[in-house]
Motif scaffolding. Structure first.
Motif, PDB file in Angstrom:
ATOM      1  N   UNK A 260      15.368  69.499  58.723  1.00  0.00           N
ATOM      2  CA  UNK A 260      14.197  68.800  58.174  1.00  0.00           C
ATOM      3  C   UNK A 260      14.605  67.853  57.055  1.00  0.00           C
ATOM      4  N   UNK A 261      15.456  68.330  56.174  1.00  0.00           N
ATOM      5  CA  UNK A 261      15.914  67.489  55.072  1.00  0.00           C
ATOM      6  C   UNK A 261      16.638  66.256  55.572  1.00  0.00           C
ATOM      7  N   UNK A 262      17.507  66.424  56.559  1.00  0.00           N
ATOM      8  CA  UNK A 262      18.243  65.288  57.117  1.00  0.00           C
ATOM      9  C   UNK A 262      17.299  64.307  57.796  1.00  0.00           C
ATOM     10  N   UNK A 263      16.307  64.833  58.515  1.00  0.00           N
ATOM     11  CA  UNK A 263      15.344  63.954  59.188  1.00  0.00           C
ATOM     12  C   UNK A 263      14.540  63.140  58.170  1.00  0.00           C
ATOM     13  N   UNK A 264      14.108  63.793  57.110  1.00  0.00           N
ATOM     14  CA  UNK A 264      13.341  63.085  56.076  1.00  0.00           C
ATOM     15  C   UNK A 264      14.209  62.051  55.372  1.00  0.00           C
ATOM     16  N   UNK A 265      15.466  62.381  55.133  1.00  0.00           N
ATOM     17  CA  UNK A 265      16.359  61.416  54.499  1.00  0.00           C
ATOM     18  C   UNK A 265      16.493  60.165  55.371  1.00  0.00           C
ATOM     19  N   UNK A 266      16.655  60.363  56.674  1.00  0.00           N
ATOM     20  CA  UNK A 266      16.787  59.212  57.566  1.00  0.00           C
ATOM     21  C   UNK A 266      15.501  58.395  57.598  1.00  0.00           C
ATOM     22  N   UNK A 267      14.353  59.067  57.631  1.00  0.00           N
ATOM     23  CA  UNK A 267      13.069  58.348  57.618  1.00  0.00           C
ATOM     24  C   UNK A 267      12.863  57.633  56.286  1.00  0.00           C
ATOM     25  N   UNK A 268      13.341  58.233  55.204  1.00  0.00           N
ATOM     26  CA  UNK A 268      13.239  57.581  53.895  1.00  0.00           C
ATOM     27  C   UNK A 268      14.062  56.290  53.884  1.00  0.00           C
ATOM     28  N   UNK A 269      15.259  56.353  54.476  1.00  0.00           N
ATOM     29  CA  UNK A 269      16.069  55.141  54.581  1.00  0.00           C
ATOM     30  C   UNK A 269      15.366  54.062  55.392  1.00  0.00           C
ATOM     31  N   UNK A 270      14.748  54.467  56.492  1.00  0.00           N
ATOM     32  CA  UNK A 270      13.998  53.516  57.324  1.00  0.00           C
ATOM     33  C   UNK A 270      12.795  52.950  56.559  1.00  0.00           C
TER      34      UNK A 270
ATOM     35  N   UNK B 193      30.003  74.593  60.863  1.00  0.00           N
ATOM     36  CA  UNK B 193      29.971  73.481  61.812  1.00  0.00           C
ATOM     37  C   UNK B 193      28.575  73.290  62.378  1.00  0.00           C
ATOM     38  N   UNK B 194      27.882  74.398  62.617  1.00  0.00           N
ATOM     39  CA  UNK B 194      26.506  74.322  63.125  1.00  0.00           C
ATOM     40  C   UNK B 194      25.566  73.688  62.117  1.00  0.00           C
ATOM     41  N   UNK B 195      25.741  74.005  60.844  1.00  0.00           N
ATOM     42  CA  UNK B 195      24.909  73.386  59.807  1.00  0.00           C
ATOM     43  C   UNK B 195      25.166  71.887  59.729  1.00  0.00           C
ATOM     44  N   UNK B 196      26.419  71.496  59.798  1.00  0.00           N
ATOM     45  CA  UNK B 196      26.767  70.075  59.754  1.00  0.00           C
ATOM     46  C   UNK B 196      26.176  69.351  60.963  1.00  0.00           C
ATOM     47  N   UNK B 197      26.332  69.940  62.161  1.00  0.00           N
ATOM     48  CA  UNK B 197      25.789  69.333  63.378  1.00  0.00           C
ATOM     49  C   UNK B 197      24.265  69.299  63.341  1.00  0.00           C
ATOM     50  N   UNK B 198      23.651  70.327  62.743  1.00  0.00           N
ATOM     51  CA  UNK B 198      22.196  70.342  62.601  1.00  0.00           C
ATOM     52  C   UNK B 198      21.727  69.207  61.694  1.00  0.00           C
ATOM     53  N   UNK B 199      22.481  68.935  60.643  1.00  0.00           N
ATOM     54  CA  UNK B 199      22.148  67.807  59.769  1.00  0.00           C
ATOM     55  C   UNK B 199      22.277  66.488  60.525  1.00  0.00           C
ATOM     56  N   UNK B 200      23.309  66.367  61.340  1.00  0.00           N
ATOM     57  CA  UNK B 200      23.478  65.146  62.155  1.00  0.00           C
ATOM     58  C   UNK B 200      22.328  64.995  63.138  1.00  0.00           C
ATOM     59  N   UNK B 201      21.920  66.106  63.743  1.00  0.00           N
ATOM     60  CA  UNK B 201      20.783  66.081  64.660  1.00  0.00           C
ATOM     61  C   UNK B 201      19.523  65.665  63.919  1.00  0.00           C
ATOM     62  N   UNK B 202      19.358  66.162  62.708  1.00  0.00           N
ATOM     63  CA  UNK B 202      18.197  65.783  61.898  1.00  0.00           C
ATOM     64  C   UNK B 202      18.178  64.303  61.584  1.00  0.00           C
ATOM     65  N   UNK B 203      19.344  63.737  61.324  1.00  0.00           N
ATOM     66  CA  UNK B 203      19.432  62.297  61.065  1.00  0.00           C
ATOM     67  C   UNK B 203      19.027  61.520  62.310  1.00  0.00           C
ATOM     68  N   UNK B 204      19.491  61.966  63.475  1.00  0.00           N
ATOM     69  CA  UNK B 204      19.125  61.296  64.725  1.00  0.00           C
ATOM     70  C   UNK B 204      17.617  61.393  64.970  1.00  0.00           C
ATOM     71  N   UNK B 205      17.051  62.569  64.735  1.00  0.00           N
ATOM     72  CA  UNK B 205      15.604  62.739  64.902  1.00  0.00           C
ATOM     73  C   UNK B 205      14.865  61.847  63.911  1.00  0.00           C
TER      74      UNK B 205
END
Length: 193
Positions: free
Chosen positions: A53-63, A109-121
């Protein structure tokens, strides 16, 4: 179906796409986190959801910043900090046990990949997010069986033994040899007591 989705403008940052992106982030990462929780790992259900969720919000904030201040902002700049910053959280899940075994690498590794997935979402890259989720789920659940099978067929093992004294090493080596084991390497250390 694609025409219907185009009409919703889910590739743009609007109320519906924000809700959909956060919902996908919570559901996908929650399923992955449940798999880790089932195995009683340090980072599980809630941790995975919060990271994604945090990664997704960060990416949306950038957008959002790129839309609000056109030409002055790189929407991926904030997300890049997530990629490097998540390493600190992941590093906290990696431990060296008392039997000289490293644990927590898959969780990190799963946490890192989850953050990457959040950025993509968060970026609205829905197809990539779905494929990433499916791949992570397969790796974290089905591949666990494959790894266990491979390990059970291995002809090499690591053995951690506690002996009462250095005098017992020769007896241990003789017993191992008598039982048909070959010792390739051994280390000694004093207990932490």
């Amino acid at each position: 179906m694609p025409a219907f989705l185009e009409g919703l403008h889910l590739d743009e940052l609007n109320e519906l796409s924000i809700v959909l992106r956060l919902l996908l982030a919570a559901v996908f990462s929650g399923v992955l986190g449940l798999e880790r929780t089932r195995k009683r790992r340090a980072a599980g259900f809630r941790t995975y959801i919060l990271v994604c969720l945090g990664a997704a919000v960060v990416m949306m904030t950038g957008e959002y910043l790129a839309q609000r201040f056109p030409g002055d902002t790189d929407p991926a700049r904030i997300a890049a900090q997530v990629i490097s910053g998540i390493g600190f959280l992941g590093a906290g899940t990696i431990i060296m046990t008392g039997v000289q075994q490293v644990r927590g690498l898959t969780t990190a590794a799963g946490l890192w990949a989850s953050a990457c997935m959040g950025i993509a979402i968060g970026a609205g890259f829905y197809f990539g997010s779905v494929v990433m989720f499916a791949a992570m789920l397969i790796v974290m659940s089905a591949f666990d069986y494959v790894q266990a099978r491979m390990a059970s067929r291995s002809k090499r093992i690591q053995l951690y033994t506690v002996l009462e004294g250095l005098d017992n090493i020769a007896d241990f080596m003789a017993l191992a040899s008598q039982k048909g084991f070959r010792i390739h390497d051994f280390q000694t250390s004093k207990p932490d007591t």
